[in-house]
Each structure stands twice: as C-alpha cells, then as structure tokens.
Design a protein around this motif. Structure first.
Motif, PDB file in Angstrom:
ATOM      1  N   GLN A  51     178.988 -54.063  11.771  1.00  0.00           N
ATOM      2  CA  GLN A  51     179.112 -55.504  11.945  1.00  0.00           C
ATOM      3  C   GLN A  51     180.365 -55.811  12.757  1.00  0.00           C
ATOM      4  O   GLN A  51     181.421 -55.219  12.544  1.00  0.00           O
ATOM      5  CB  GLN A  51     179.201 -56.169  10.569  1.00  0.00           C
ATOM      6  CG  GLN A  51     179.261 -57.674  10.614  1.00  0.00           C
ATOM      7  CD  GLN A  51     179.266 -58.275   9.207  1.00  0.00           C
ATOM      8  OE1 GLN A  51     178.826 -57.632   8.253  1.00  0.00           O
ATOM      9  NE2 GLN A  51     179.753 -59.485   9.096  1.00  0.00           N
ATOM     10  N   GLU A  55     180.483 -62.317  13.375  1.00  0.00           N
ATOM     11  CA  GLU A  55     179.048 -62.422  13.154  1.00  0.00           C
ATOM     12  C   GLU A  55     178.746 -62.172  11.682  1.00  0.00           C
ATOM     13  O   GLU A  55     179.511 -61.516  10.984  1.00  0.00           O
ATOM     14  CB  GLU A  55     178.252 -61.452  14.039  1.00  0.00           C
ATOM     15  CG  GLU A  55     178.378 -60.002  13.691  1.00  0.00           C
ATOM     16  CD  GLU A  55     177.602 -59.068  14.620  1.00  0.00           C
ATOM     17  OE1 GLU A  55     176.825 -59.518  15.476  1.00  0.00           O
ATOM     18  OE2 GLU A  55     177.792 -57.849  14.487  1.00  0.00           O
ATOM     19  N   THR A  56     177.624 -62.713  11.243  1.00  0.00           N
ATOM     20  CA  THR A  56     177.181 -62.465   9.875  1.00  0.00           C
ATOM     21  C   THR A  56     176.486 -61.115   9.820  1.00  0.00           C
ATOM     22  O   THR A  56     176.112 -60.541  10.863  1.00  0.00           O
ATOM     23  CB  THR A  56     176.198 -63.551   9.402  1.00  0.00           C
ATOM     24  OG1 THR A  56     174.990 -63.427  10.168  1.00  0.00           O
ATOM     25  CG2 THR A  56     176.783 -64.956   9.547  1.00  0.00           C
ATOM     26  N   GLN A  59     173.138 -61.529  11.489  1.00  0.00           N
ATOM     27  CA  GLN A  59     173.239 -61.542  12.953  1.00  0.00           C
ATOM     28  C   GLN A  59     173.458 -60.137  13.493  1.00  0.00           C
ATOM     29  O   GLN A  59     172.905 -59.765  14.527  1.00  0.00           O
ATOM     30  CB  GLN A  59     174.384 -62.458  13.393  1.00  0.00           C
ATOM     31  CG  GLN A  59     174.101 -63.926  13.186  1.00  0.00           C
ATOM     32  CD  GLN A  59     175.349 -64.798  13.349  1.00  0.00           C
ATOM     33  OE1 GLN A  59     176.473 -64.355  13.144  1.00  0.00           O
ATOM     34  NE2 GLN A  59     175.121 -66.062  13.701  1.00  0.00           N
ATOM     35  N   CYS A  60     174.242 -59.343  12.768  1.00  0.00           N
ATOM     36  CA  CYS A  60     174.474 -57.948  13.150  1.00  0.00           C
ATOM     37  C   CYS A  60     173.156 -57.181  13.189  1.00  0.00           C
ATOM     38  O   CYS A  60     172.888 -56.449  14.148  1.00  0.00           O
ATOM     39  CB  CYS A  60     175.449 -57.302  12.158  1.00  0.00           C
ATOM     40  SG  CYS A  60     175.643 -55.521  12.345  1.00  0.00           S
ATOM     41  N   ARG A  63     171.138 -58.237  16.260  1.00  0.00           N
ATOM     42  CA  ARG A  63     171.782 -57.747  17.483  1.00  0.00           C
ATOM     43  C   ARG A  63     171.576 -56.248  17.649  1.00  0.00           C
ATOM     44  O   ARG A  63     171.191 -55.774  18.725  1.00  0.00           O
ATOM     45  CB  ARG A  63     173.285 -58.066  17.459  1.00  0.00           C
ATOM     46  CG  ARG A  63     174.048 -57.444  18.637  1.00  0.00           C
ATOM     47  CD  ARG A  63     175.555 -57.668  18.562  1.00  0.00           C
ATOM     48  NE  ARG A  63     176.172 -57.243  17.324  1.00  0.00           N
ATOM     49  CZ  ARG A  63     176.471 -55.976  17.011  1.00  0.00           C
ATOM     50  NH1 ARG A  63     176.177 -54.986  17.847  1.00  0.00           N
ATOM     51  NH2 ARG A  63     177.058 -55.684  15.855  1.00  0.00           N
TER      52      ARG A  63
END
Length: 155
Positions: A51, A55-56, A59-60, A63
C-alpha cells in the motif's frame, strides 16, 4: 529485486518489517479467478502489493491489479486479513518482511490480461484447473477460502 519466500520454515530469517499490502481476488462471470505468474518466483498469485501512502487498502488492491495484470476491476467484497507470522519474504536489499495482506474480492470491468515487468503470465483460471498451477500456499489458502465461502477470514 530478488526475493525468497519462507512458509512455515523454522530456518526462515527473522522479520524486520511489516508492510500493509492488498490483494484483489478477481472473479469473472464464469467463476474463473484472475492469476498472474510472478517473474520473481515463477509462481502464480493473486494481483497485489504494498500500500502507498495516500491510498486506502481497497484503492491499493485495485491499483495493483491494474498494474500487474492489465485488468480494471471493481471491489465487490472483502475476503479477509491474512497475517501469518510464519510466512516470511526476504528481499535482496536486506528487507525481511512478515506477511500482512488485506484481500478483497472483485470483478473485471475492463482491460485485457497483459504481461509486464512483474508478471510474465496473466490469465483467468477455472477453479477446476487450479491444481494444474504452481500457486504459493498463502495464495492457495486465500483462493480456497473464497471458493469454500469461508470469509471474511480474520487471521
């Protein structure tokens, strides 16, 4: 960067870091699971990674999935937190990391399976075919938990 994984190995080196990471277990409409073959180990795995600040965890996961597989995915659920102190990853730079992964469930919404610097193979695999692939035991546990419906896993 080279890496060596130790899984329930009494001779594993002692961890010196704990880094939050996220995986995304992507399942298509037919029930097939998205896997990537890691260039650094040659094993098949769920897309995922460390992570980034800002970013949360979710979201990681999204991505990392896009970066490692070319698949754009959205999160549909949470599989669990996987924190096995007996799963150690030693990197060539001296970092020795204890496993810590938040694993989400998702579905593909775009993109195409694409190889890259981290993965030399990307494909959707039917559950019946999973035994034909060299999958690390930690990844196999996560996939098995999903297929058995035993989530969220909080261990």
């Amino acid at each position: 960067m080279g890496r060596t994984e130790y899984y329930n190995d009494p001779n594993a080196p002692k961890a010196n870091t704990l880094v939050p990471a996220s995986n995304l277990l992507v399942v298509d409409d037919s029930g097939a699971v998205l896997l990537q073959r890691r260039r650094d180990t040659g094993q098949w795995a769920l897309p995922g990674g460390a992570q980034d600040i800002g970013e949360t965890a979710a979201q990681c996961a999204v991505r990392e999935c896009l970066e490692e597989t070319g698949i754009v995915a959205e999160i549909t659920g949470f599989l669990g937190v996987y924190t096995n102190p007996h799963h150690i990853v030693a990197y060539a730079d001296g970092e020795i990391r204890q496993q810590y992964e938040n694993t989400y469930i998702g579905r593909p919404v775009g993109g195409e399976p694409t190889i890259n610097d981290e993965a030399d193979g990307v494909r959707f695999v039917r559950p019946a075919d999973l035994d034909q692939y060299d999958i690390h035991p930690s990844m196999r546990q996560q996939i098995s938990d999903y297929l058995a419906g035993t989530y969220p896993y909080l261990g």
